[in-house]
Design a protein around this motif. Structure first.
Motif, short mmCIF file in Angstrom:
data_model
loop_
_atom_site.label_atom_id
_atom_site.label_comp_id
_atom_site.label_asym_id
_atom_site.label_seq_id
_atom_site.Cartn_x
_atom_site.Cartn_y
_atom_site.Cartn_z
N GLU A 94 69.62 4.52 29.90
CA GLU A 94 69.82 3.00 30.32
C GLU A 94 68.96 2.25 30.08
O GLU A 94 69.08 1.13 29.77
CB GLU A 94 69.91 3.20 31.94
N LEU A 95 67.55 2.64 29.80
CA LEU A 95 66.41 1.66 29.47
C LEU A 95 66.69 1.34 27.83
O LEU A 95 66.26 0.08 27.70
CB LEU A 95 65.14 2.62 29.73
N ARG A 96 67.04 2.45 27.17
CA ARG A 96 67.21 2.08 25.73
C ARG A 96 68.31 1.02 25.53
O ARG A 96 68.25 0.10 24.82
CB ARG A 96 67.57 3.36 25.07
N GLU A 97 69.62 1.05 26.47
CA GLU A 97 70.52 0.15 26.26
C GLU A 97 70.01 -1.30 26.46
O GLU A 97 70.22 -2.34 25.88
CB GLU A 97 71.58 0.50 26.98
N ALA A 98 69.18 -1.28 27.78
CA ALA A 98 68.72 -2.64 28.42
C ALA A 98 67.84 -3.09 27.27
O ALA A 98 67.67 -4.26 26.99
CB ALA A 98 67.88 -2.31 29.49
N ALA A 99 66.93 -2.38 26.57
CA ALA A 99 65.85 -2.84 25.69
C ALA A 99 66.62 -3.12 24.31
O ALA A 99 66.27 -4.33 23.76
CB ALA A 99 64.99 -1.69 25.26
N GLY A 100 67.87 -2.66 24.05
CA GLY A 100 68.65 -3.23 22.90
C GLY A 100 68.96 -4.50 23.13
O GLY A 100 69.09 -5.59 22.14
N VAL A 132 59.50 2.32 25.96
CA VAL A 132 60.62 3.20 25.80
C VAL A 132 60.14 4.53 25.02
O VAL A 132 60.61 5.48 25.29
CB VAL A 132 61.92 2.57 25.11
N GLU A 133 59.54 4.17 23.97
CA GLU A 133 59.01 5.31 22.94
C GLU A 133 57.94 6.21 23.80
O GLU A 133 57.99 7.41 23.52
CB GLU A 133 58.45 4.65 21.90
N ALA A 134 57.10 5.49 24.52
CA ALA A 134 56.13 6.37 25.53
C ALA A 134 56.88 6.99 26.62
O ALA A 134 56.71 8.36 26.73
CB ALA A 134 55.38 5.24 26.18
N ALA A 135 58.10 6.59 27.29
CA ALA A 135 58.82 7.51 28.09
C ALA A 135 59.44 8.62 27.29
O ALA A 135 59.75 9.47 28.07
CB ALA A 135 59.81 6.43 28.79
N ALA A 136 60.03 8.23 26.43
CA ALA A 136 60.66 9.51 25.43
C ALA A 136 59.80 10.55 25.18
O ALA A 136 60.11 11.59 25.29
CB ALA A 136 61.51 8.68 24.22
N ARG A 137 58.36 10.20 24.66
CA ARG A 137 57.53 11.19 24.25
C ARG A 137 57.45 12.09 25.44
O ARG A 137 57.37 13.33 25.29
CB ARG A 137 56.53 10.44 23.74
#
Length: 267
Positions: A94-100, A132-137
Motif C-alpha cells: 500500500e505504501l509503495r503504491e501511494a509513493a508511486g 519505503v526502502e527502509a521499511a522493505a529492508r
C-alpha cells in the motif's frame, strides 16, 4: 504669353498640392490603420497571456493540491497502528503504491513549475522512497529471521519430555537403591540391572535434546539480533527523513504559495 504662363503655373502648383495632399492623407490613413492593428494585436496578445496565466495557475493549484493529498496518504500509511496479525506485506504494498502516486504527481509538477516548487516536490518524493526502502529492508530481515526460526525450532516440548523421562528413571533408580540397602545387599549387585541402562539412555536423550534446543536458541537469538539491527538502522533513516521531510514540506508549501500568488508576466 505672360497671360498664359501665370495661369499654367497656378494650375501645376494646384495639381501638385492636390497630389501631395492625397499622398499625405493616404500615408496618414495607413499609419492609423497600422497603429490600430498593433493596438488590437497587443490587446489580443495581452488577453491571451492573461488567459494562459489563469489556466496555468489553475493547473498548478490542482496539481499542488493532489500532490499534497498523495503525501498525506503516505503519512497516514506510515503512521497507521498495527492492528492485524501480519500486516507487513500489505502495508508495504500500500505504501509503495501511494509513493508511486506521489512520484507521478511530482513529475507533473516538473512540467508546470516553477523550479522552486519542482525541487521541493522532488525532495519530498525522494525522502518517501527512502522510507519505503527502509521499511522493505526491515520486513525482509524479519521474514528471514522468522524463516530461520521455523527451520530450526527450539522444541521446548521435547526438552520437557526428556526431562520428565529422566526424572522418572532417576526416581525408580533411587527406589531400587533404597530397596537394596534395606535388604542389606551390596549395591554392586545392581551392575547390569536393566533400570541402569534405562537411566543412562534417559540421560543421553536429555543431553541430546537440550543441546539441540540450545543450539537452535542460539541461532535464533543471532537471527533476532540481526533483525533488531535492521530495525535500528531503519529507525535512524526514518528519524532523519522525518526531520528532512518537515523542512521539505515547508519549502514546498512556501514555494507553492509564492507561485500561485505571483501574477504571470505578459509575453
Amino acid at each position: 504669353m505672360k497671360d498664359l504662363v501665370i495661369p499654367l503655373l497656378v494650375a501645376v502648383i494646384g495639381l501638385a498640392a492636390t497630389g501631395l495632399g492625397a499622398i499625405v492623407g493616404a500615408r496618414s490613413t495607413r499609419f492609423g490603420a497600422e497603429k490600430n492593428a498593433e493596438t488590437v494585436r497587443r490587446q489580443v496578445q495581452d488577453q491571451g497571456a492573461v488567459e494562459h496565466g489563469h489556466w496555468l495557475r489553475q493547473q498548478r493549484l490542482s496539481t499542488y493540491g493532489s500532490f499534497l493529498e498523495a503525501w498525506d496518504e503516505c503519512l497516514r500509511i506510515t503512521r497507521a497502528p498495527v492492528d492485524v496479525p501480519d500486516p507487513a506485506s500489505e502495508s508495504l504494498d500500500e505504501l509503495r503504491e501511494a509513493a508511486g502516486r506521489l512520484a507521478e504527481r511530482a513529475r507533473r509538477i516538473a512540467l508546470l513549475g516553477p523550479e522552486e516548487v519542482t525541487q521541493a516536490a522532488e525532495d519530498l518524493t525522494e525522502g518517501m522512497q527512502e522510507d519505503v526502502e527502509a521499511a522493505a529492508r526491515f520486513i525482509r530481515a524479519c521474514q528471514a529471521a522468522e524463516s530461520a526460526i521455523d527451520d530450526r525450532p527450539v522444541r521446548p516440548e521435547a526438552v520437557a519430555e526428556a526431562t520428565e523421562e529422566y526424572r522418572q528413571r532417576h526416581a525408580q533408580l533411587e527406589d531400587l537403591i533404597d530397596a537394596h540397602r534395606g535388604q542389606g545387599r551390596d549395591l554392586r549387585d545392581l551392575d547390569g540391572h536393566p533400570l541402569l541402562a534405562d537411566v543412562m539412555r534417559s540421560i543421553a536423550q536429555l543431553r541430546q535434546v537440550s543441546g539441540e534446543a540450545g543450539g537452535a536458541l542460539l541461532e535464533n537469538v543471532e537471527r533476532l539480533s540481526e533483525a533488531v539491527g535492521e530495525a535500528e538502522a531503519m529507525l535512524d533513516v526514518l528519524t532523519r527523513n522525518k526531520e528532512a521531510r518537515e523542512l521539505s514540506r515547508e519549502r514546498f508549501t512556501s514555494a507553492a504559495r509564492q507561485a500561485l500568488g505571483t501574477p504571470p508576466m505578459p509575453a
